[in-house]
Write a protein that holds these residues in place. Structure first.
Motif, mmCIF file in Angstrom:
data_model
loop_
_atom_site.group_PDB
_atom_site.id
_atom_site.type_symbol
_atom_site.label_atom_id
_atom_site.label_comp_id
_atom_site.label_asym_id
_atom_site.label_seq_id
_atom_site.Cartn_x
_atom_site.Cartn_y
_atom_site.Cartn_z
ATOM 1 N N ARG A 1 0.400 4.447 -2.464
ATOM 2 C CA ARG A 1 -0.051 5.739 -1.938
ATOM 3 C C ARG A 1 0.933 6.853 -2.306
ATOM 4 N N SER B 1 -10.142 11.403 1.473
ATOM 5 C CA SER B 1 -9.627 11.558 2.830
ATOM 6 C C SER B 1 -10.611 12.262 3.749
ATOM 7 N N THR C 1 -5.620 2.517 -0.476
ATOM 8 C CA THR C 1 -4.719 3.194 -1.404
ATOM 9 C C THR C 1 -5.136 4.624 -1.707
ATOM 10 N N ASP D 1 3.351 7.249 6.108
ATOM 11 C CA ASP D 1 2.405 6.273 5.581
ATOM 12 C C ASP D 1 2.613 4.889 6.181
ATOM 13 N N VAL E 1 -0.708 3.333 7.590
ATOM 14 C CA VAL E 1 -1.248 2.103 6.999
ATOM 15 C C VAL E 1 -1.352 0.997 8.040
ATOM 16 N N VAL F 1 0.818 -1.212 0.000
ATOM 17 C CA VAL F 1 0.000 0.000 0.000
ATOM 18 C C VAL F 1 0.850 1.258 0.000
ATOM 19 N N GLN G 1 -6.955 7.044 -0.085
ATOM 20 C CA GLN G 1 -7.095 8.122 0.892
ATOM 21 C C GLN G 1 -5.731 8.783 1.118
ATOM 22 N N VAL G 2 -5.325 9.602 0.148
ATOM 23 C CA VAL G 2 -3.988 10.202 0.161
ATOM 24 C C VAL G 2 -4.059 11.724 0.213
#
Length: 294
Positions: A81, A111, A163, A218, A222, A77, A165-166
């Motif tokens: 991302r 997000s 993936t 991240d 994650v 992930v 929600q960046v």
């Protein structure tokens, strides 16, 4: 003198943040460390057991399997991302234009959606009976990956849920891209350099420190945020294929009532996550030191 006075006056503004950090982070962390060395079920006073929970942890295969699952999910992930956040930042870095604004909003929108609502949306998308994604893959003749029904299909489902929600990473990467002086790219263009040359030799190297920080962030995000999709989308299955470490800790604490042992697992996961997050920073420091010596 004026700057010094301004700094003094601004210091009290940090007090609410420090108090909040103490009450919401440090105090629960300290309590978890204390409970990690006890036998506590919530119905009576904790009983100190020393390293009993640690000894149990060493032979707890279910926990180490869950740590491995969390590591596999994070290893897949986090690069996706970063690629999505940095790629969107490079594409949407121009300051003006309605299309640029709409594009930035669309990248940030996932997000804003609460994690539970986002997970339930994907539960509908991936449903093997009436979900649009399996139906689309079937119409295209693509073999069914077995979302929610096979071990690796369920892990792929977790990857898809986490993936996109960046928004925060995209905002930081976009700011880093905009901060690069335009004269550098203008100079490359005047010299006849290609866009690929400018991106690989100027843009990405200058953004590299920020990208490394985002990678560290991240890793933590994650590992911890895998709890919601694992709970609501896959339920830890099938056959515990998506039983991530946070979900296992949750079950130990609130389904089995082993609050003391769950605290031991939480502290251990915190230490392991810290080590995993510190590794990219150490590598970056080593690379920077080598570059300075050349």
């Amino acid at each position: 003198m004026r700057r010094a006075g301004t700094a003094v006056w601004r210091q009290p503004l940090a007090v609410p943040y420090l108090v909040g950090s103490l009450l919401l982070v440090l105090a629960p962390l300290g309590l978890a460390v204390v409970l990690a060395f006890t036998d506590y079920f919530g119905f009576r006073a904790p009983e100190f057991t020393g390293l009993g929970n640690v000894s149990r942890l060493v032979d707890d295969r279910a926990f180490w399997d869950s740590v491995g699952i969390s590591a596999v999910v994070a290893a897949v992930v986090v690069p996706f991302r970063l690629l999505l956040a940095v790629g969107a930042a490079l594409l949407l870095a121009r300051r003006r234009g309605a299309m640029m604004t709409a594009g930035r909003a669309s990248v940030y929108l996932p997000s804003v959606i609460p994690d539970a609502a986002w997970a339930l949306l994907w539960l509908w998308i991936l449903n093997p009976l009436y979900g649009p994604l399996p139906a689309l893959l079937g119409a295209l003749g693509v073999p069914d990956p077995g979302f929610l029904t096979t071990p690796w299909g369920a892990r792929l489902a977790l990857v898809l849920v986490m993936t996109f929600q960046v928004g925060e990473a995209f905002t930081v990467a976009l700011a880093a891209r905009i901060a690069i002086p335009a004269r550098l790219h203008e100079a490359i263009e005047l010299e006849g350099g290609s866009g690929w040359f400018a991106m690989t030799r100027v843009t990405l190297p200058l953004m590299a420190p920020i990208v490394i920080v985002l990678a560290v962030r991240d890793v933590v995000v994650v590992v911890q945020n895998a709890f919601v999709p694992a709970l609501l989308v896959t339920g830890g299955g099938p056959v515990n294929a998506t039983l991530t470490a946070p979900l296992l800790i949750y079950r130990r604490a609130f389904e089995y009532g082993e609050l003391g042992y769950a605290s031991t697992l939480s502290v251990t996961l915190l230490v392991l996550t810290g080590i995993a997050a510190a590794l990219p920073l150490w590598i970056a420091a080593r690379l920077a030191a080598r570059q300075r010596t050349r």
